[in-house]
Design a protein around this motif. Structure first.
Motif, short mmCIF file in Angstrom:
data_model
loop_
_atom_site.label_atom_id
_atom_site.label_comp_id
_atom_site.label_asym_id
_atom_site.label_seq_id
_atom_site.Cartn_x
_atom_site.Cartn_y
_atom_site.Cartn_z
N UNK A 102 34.68 44.64 28.94
CA UNK A 102 33.78 45.77 28.21
C UNK A 102 34.38 47.01 28.79
N UNK A 103 34.21 47.88 27.72
CA UNK A 103 33.69 49.51 28.09
C UNK A 103 33.25 49.31 28.99
N UNK A 104 32.25 48.54 29.59
CA UNK A 104 31.19 49.31 31.17
C UNK A 104 32.37 48.52 32.39
N UNK A 105 33.20 47.25 32.18
CA UNK A 105 33.25 47.03 33.45
C UNK A 105 34.70 45.51 33.52
N UNK A 106 35.58 46.30 33.99
CA UNK A 106 37.22 44.79 34.20
C UNK A 106 36.31 44.10 34.72
N UNK A 107 36.73 42.97 34.89
CA UNK A 107 35.85 42.09 36.87
C UNK A 107 37.50 41.27 36.62
N UNK A 108 37.61 42.17 38.22
CA UNK A 108 39.47 41.81 38.40
C UNK A 108 38.70 40.15 38.85
N UNK A 109 39.90 38.99 38.52
CA UNK A 109 40.18 37.69 39.17
C UNK A 109 41.18 37.35 40.38
N UNK A 110 41.09 36.26 41.07
CA UNK A 110 42.22 35.80 41.68
C UNK A 110 43.01 35.52 40.70
N UNK A 144 46.32 26.71 40.47
CA UNK A 144 45.69 28.00 40.48
C UNK A 144 45.06 28.27 42.32
N UNK A 145 45.19 27.36 43.14
CA UNK A 145 45.46 27.49 44.34
C UNK A 145 46.37 28.52 44.63
N UNK A 146 47.51 27.17 43.83
CA UNK A 146 48.94 28.76 45.25
C UNK A 146 48.77 29.58 43.86
N UNK A 147 48.22 29.72 43.10
CA UNK A 147 48.36 31.69 42.42
C UNK A 147 47.72 32.55 43.50
N UNK A 148 46.36 31.87 43.51
CA UNK A 148 45.29 32.47 44.22
C UNK A 148 45.50 32.75 45.30
N UNK A 149 46.76 31.63 45.68
CA UNK A 149 47.15 32.55 47.39
C UNK A 149 48.81 33.24 47.28
N UNK A 150 49.43 33.53 46.10
CA UNK A 150 50.54 33.31 45.82
C UNK A 150 50.41 35.00 45.77
N UNK A 151 49.80 35.23 44.34
CA UNK A 151 49.55 36.54 43.91
C UNK A 151 48.39 38.03 44.66
N UNK A 152 48.72 38.29 45.39
CA UNK A 152 49.02 38.76 46.48
C UNK A 152 49.48 40.79 46.22
N UNK A 153 48.86 41.40 46.34
CA UNK A 153 49.28 42.73 46.85
C UNK A 153 49.80 43.00 45.25
N UNK A 154 50.28 44.11 45.01
CA UNK A 154 50.95 44.36 43.64
C UNK A 154 49.37 45.29 42.92
N UNK A 155 49.48 45.05 41.17
CA UNK A 155 48.75 45.83 40.16
C UNK A 155 48.74 44.53 40.15
#
Ligand code: RM4
Ligand code: MN
Length: 384
Positions: free
Chosen positions: A26-34, A367-378
């Motif tokens: 929301x305009x209050x907070x964007x939560x980052x997810x793995x 999900x486990x695969x992308x959580x492990x692989x998608x590290x770094x970057x924006x």
């Protein structure tokens, strides 16, 4: 009977939005997810998962410039390799500083030219990706009485729309989206379906209205709008989501599954399942995991559609003709109260899918695969 229903459900095509896979809030907070995608290519990979498990989500809507890439043909080819296609191109004339007083309706002609150039760039992106649909939503409006000339803003809007219309190629269309308020709080230049309809009617058959289910005042009868626009051949599609208060962008069918059923009944009744109406999702998964959020949403649309298809139309017509108020209502409620989950599970198994897409996705290890692989970057999110 069931065979027809199954065939209609197999043909149902629900488009997921690229932005649902990125971070949101929301305009209050964007939560980052793995595991959230870092670019449009990864968004498409996630969307392909939704299609792989549901079998009915074969296209993905893009939002420009959030999904800006150097080579759109390459992006479309990547989508094809993943088993999905590019759906509607969504324009964005609401996030540049220049648009503080509006985009295509801005009193400054230089700003209007900039906004129009973006819309035309989106038409080019349609050509490069093979997309046949451009979605136009304008945040334009005013905050204070007297701030700008309401009527002049309609003239400027009409001018921009006709310039875009003129650039649409063969077999292409644009969908004009309305929204009651926000971010403008006094007047909005396309606030309701009537305004959108009037502009589209003037332009011709390549201009249609898109109904975002979250864009109405509380209590508005959306199924009436759907019935009316379908009858006029002006219902271009939906941006599905659900809301408790305003434009909440929650999962479709979560807040009011009965409303979704009523809408889908009017779609079925009006021949909208086969009339080129685009069934798109426009949602943000702020606190729930994104891919399962999309899978659940797709299933909610499927369930509402199945119930709508189950309505005994002959019995309903007889009750209506006979003035049997309670009988007619009962026909509709019987369909709504039918548990269609076994039918949909059966349908999935017949097409080689697991009967429960949510469980199948959870078990897949994706999900486990992308959580492990998608590290770094924006990570992708609001604005990217
Ligand atoms: C707007 C509108 C548009 C969507 C943006 C993100 O409220 O619903 O369809 O593109 O939000
Ligand atoms: Mn929308």
């Amino acid at each position: 009977m069931t065979t027809d229903i199954k065939a209609a459900l197999r043909a149902l095509h629900i488009e997921t939005p690229s932005w649902a896979y990125g971070n949101s809030g929301t305009r209050f907070k964007v939560f980052a997810q793995r595991g959230v995608p870092r670019d449009p290519y990864e968004k498409l990979a996630d969307a392909a998962q939704v299609h792989a498990h549901t079998g009915v989500a074969p296209t993905v809507a893009l939002h420009i410039p959030w999904d800006k890439v150097a080579d759109y043909g390459h992006l479309a080819a990547h989508a094809r390799e993943l088993g999905v296609g590019i759906g509607a191109i969504n324009s964005n004339v609401f996030q540049d500083d220049a648009y503080m007083l509006g985009s295509v309706t801005n009193p400054d002609p230089a700003v209007r030219r900039k906004a129009l150039a973006h819309l035309l760039e989106c038409v080019d992106i349609m050509d490069a990706t093979g997309s046949d649909t451009l979605k136009l939503w304008f945040s334009d409006g005013t905050n204070y009485p007297g701030q700008d000339d309401i009527r002049a803003r309609q003239d400027r809007l009409a001018e921009a729309l006709s310039a875009v219309y003129a650039r649409l190629g063969e077999g292409r269309r644009f969908l004009l989206e309305y929204k009651l308020f926000e971010p403008a709080f006094y007047t909005t230049d396309v606030p309701d379906w009537g305004t959108a309809y009037a502009h589209c009617l003037r332009l011709g058959p390549k201009a249609q209205v898109v109904v975002d289910t979250g864009h109405h005042a509380p209590g508005v009868n959306i199924e009436f709008i759907v019935a009316f626009l379908l009858r006029e051949g002006k219902l271009g599609g939906f941006d599905f989501n659900s809301r408790f208060y305003a434009d909440d962008d929650l999962m479709v069918g979560a807040a009011d599954p009965f409303q979704l059923f009523r809408i889908m009944y009017e779609v079925v009744r009006g021949g909208g399942l086969t009339a080129g109406v685009a069934f798109m999702l426009d949602q943000c998964h702020n606190i729930e995991p994104k891919i399962p959020g999309q899978i659940r949403s797709v299933m909610n649309v499927q369930e509402a559609t199945a119930k709508a298809l189950l309505v005994d139309r002959d019995a309903l017509a007889a009750a209506q003709a006979g003035g049997d108020v309670l009988g007619a209502n009962a026909v509709l409620m019987d369909a709504y109260n039918t548990d269609v989950r076994p039918l949909l599970a059966e349908l999935r198994e017949e097409t080689g899918l697991a009967p429960d897409p949510m469980a199948a996705y959870a078990k897949s290890g994706y999900f486990e695969k992308i959580a492990a692989e998608r590290v770094g970057g924006t990570q992708a999110g609001w604005g990217a």
